[in-house]
Design an enzyme around this catalytic site. Structure first.
Site, PDB file in Angstrom:
ATOM      1  N   LYS A  57       0.844  -1.206   0.000  1.00 53.95           N
ATOM      2  CA  LYS A  57       0.000   0.000   0.000  1.00 53.95           C
ATOM      3  C   LYS A  57       0.873   1.247   0.000  1.00 53.95           C
ATOM      4  O   LYS A  57       0.619   2.194  -0.738  1.00 53.95           O
ATOM      5  CB  LYS A  57      -0.913   0.003   1.230  1.00 53.95           C
ATOM      6  N   GLN A 101      -4.985  -1.442   9.660  1.00 48.31           N
ATOM      7  CA  GLN A 101      -4.975  -2.791   9.095  1.00 48.31           C
ATOM      8  C   GLN A 101      -5.636  -3.785  10.057  1.00 48.31           C
ATOM      9  O   GLN A 101      -5.322  -3.823  11.251  1.00 48.31           O
ATOM     10  CB  GLN A 101      -3.520  -3.213   8.798  1.00 48.31           C
ATOM     11  N   ASP A 124     -11.406   3.037   4.252  1.00 51.03           N
ATOM     12  CA  ASP A 124     -11.883   1.650   4.212  1.00 51.03           C
ATOM     13  C   ASP A 124     -13.401   1.590   4.039  1.00 51.03           C
ATOM     14  O   ASP A 124     -13.947   0.550   3.651  1.00 51.03           O
ATOM     15  CB  ASP A 124     -11.543   0.935   5.531  1.00 51.03           C
TER      16      ASP A 124
HETATM   17  N1  GUN Z   1      -7.425  -6.687   6.269  1.00 49.20           N
HETATM   18  C1  GUN Z   1      -7.809  -7.420   5.206  1.00 49.20           C
HETATM   19  N2  GUN Z   1      -8.510  -6.663   4.325  1.00 49.20           N
HETATM   20  C2  GUN Z   1      -8.556  -5.425   4.849  1.00 49.20           C
HETATM   21  C3  GUN Z   1      -9.105  -4.203   4.398  1.00 49.20           C
HETATM   22  O1  GUN Z   1      -9.721  -4.082   3.333  1.00 49.20           O
HETATM   23  N3  GUN Z   1      -8.926  -3.131   5.213  1.00 49.20           N
HETATM   24  C4  GUN Z   1      -8.263  -3.224   6.395  1.00 49.20           C
HETATM   25  N4  GUN Z   1      -8.158  -2.121   7.144  1.00 49.20           N
HETATM   26  N5  GUN Z   1      -7.726  -4.344   6.833  1.00 49.20           N
HETATM   27  C5  GUN Z   1      -7.867  -5.434   6.065  1.00 49.20           C
END
Ligand code: GUN
Length: 300
Positions: A57, A101, A124
């Site tokens: 990311k 996350q 998100d």
């Molecule tokens: N862990 C797995 N997928 C995601 C996501 O889309 N967002 C976040 N914050 N954590 C994750």
């Protein structure tokens, strides 16, 4: 061996095109408005899979010209300490998007953390305010969960822009994928069925789908015999399995070999939905930055 009938929906290529548009939008924001969108990603603990996601990311954020802020906290971080960091990021003008996350260590309550994020920075789309906007059809004011957005963009690649009247079956009812994708497809005027672990005869339910989205985390669950000929199949699963040769492999929720002989189009794993999720996260960050600064941008 028979040739696969299905078109393979290339998420990597679609994500790359979206990232190109984002890169030029970011250049405009910097050049004409003096604004550089910034994304903060918070990782608690040292889960190796999460580490990889967070690093990717960060790299992709800077690749489109945005600012990336990574916060790595130890696994024994308290909920209070994480909430304090989230509040600081809410106040930080350089940060337009915040992603914590998941999953979080057991001493930290996920709902409290999601609720603490400023909905305007919730890239998100997990905050109740954004979930509520999506559910009530106020999608233009919502930040929509990234994987769900990516699924619908891939579906439109195959079906074109008008999905009205199509039968859509979503396998899985998570807040992260199943529910938001169902709401987005409803907004597109599909007839939507959400199937899950308690659904009776799930194969029969799937067989009526023009559009089938599988997001349950069960390797090879969906067989070719579950799929209507010509259907659009979106495989959200990312499951680590050991193959017959003893090697670790990533596979989806769909049995690709049998499904691609029946489907009209299908996403591969990896290279389907995964790249779209990150591209949509960057898109949400640009959208959030524009809204926070009252800047009108052409649709991305
Ligand atoms: N862990 C797995 N997928 C995601 C996501 O889309 N967002 C976040 N914050 N954590 C994750």
């Amino acid at each position: 061996m028979t040739e696969p009938a299905a078109q393979i929906l290339d998420g990597k290529a679609l994500a790359a095109r979206l990232c190109q548009r984002l890169q030029s939008a970011v250049a405009t924001l910097k050049g004409e408005y003096g604004q550089q969108p910034g994304l903060a990603v918070v990782l608690v603990g040292d889960d190796p899979a999460s580490e990889v996601y967070v690093r990717n990311k960060g790299l992709q954020t800077t690749a489109v010209g945005m600012l990336s802020f990574a916060h790595r906290l130890p696994a024994d971080t308290s909920e209070a300490a994480l909430l304090k960091l989230v509040r600081e990021l809410n106040q930080d003008d350089r940060v337009h998007g915040i992603l914590v996350q998941l999953p979080l260590p057991p001493q930290i309550g996920q709902p409290a953390v999601i609720a603490a994020i400023d909905p305007a920075k919730d890239v998100d789309g997990f905050h109740e305010v954004n979930a509520g906007r999506l559910m009530t059809g106020a999608t233009v004011r919502a930040l929509v969960p990234c994987t769900a957005q990516g699924c619908v963009m891939l579906i439109k690649e195959h079906r074109g822009g008008n999905l009205a009247g199509l039968e859509a079956v979503v396998l899985g009812r998570s807040n992260i994928v199943g529910k938001p994708v169902a709401h987005l497809l409803l907004e597109e005027n599909c007839t939507v069925t959400v199937a899950h672990s308690r659904t009776r005869d799930v194969a029969e339910v799937c067989r009526r789908a023009d559009i089938l989205v599988a997001a349950v985390g069960r390797p090879y669950l969906v067989q070719g015999s579950w799929i209507m000929p010509g259907a659009t199949v979106i495989d959200v699963g990312i499951n680590r399995v050991i193959d017959d040769a003893g090697k670790a492999r990533l596979v989806g929720d769909v049995d690709f070999a049998s499904a691609c002989r029946v489907a009209g189009a299908i996403t591969p794993v990896p290279g389907g939905v995964g790249p779209m999720t990150i591209a949509c996260l960057l898109r949400n960050t640009v959208v959030a930055a524009c809204r926070q600064r009252n800047i009108e941008m052409a649709a991305l």
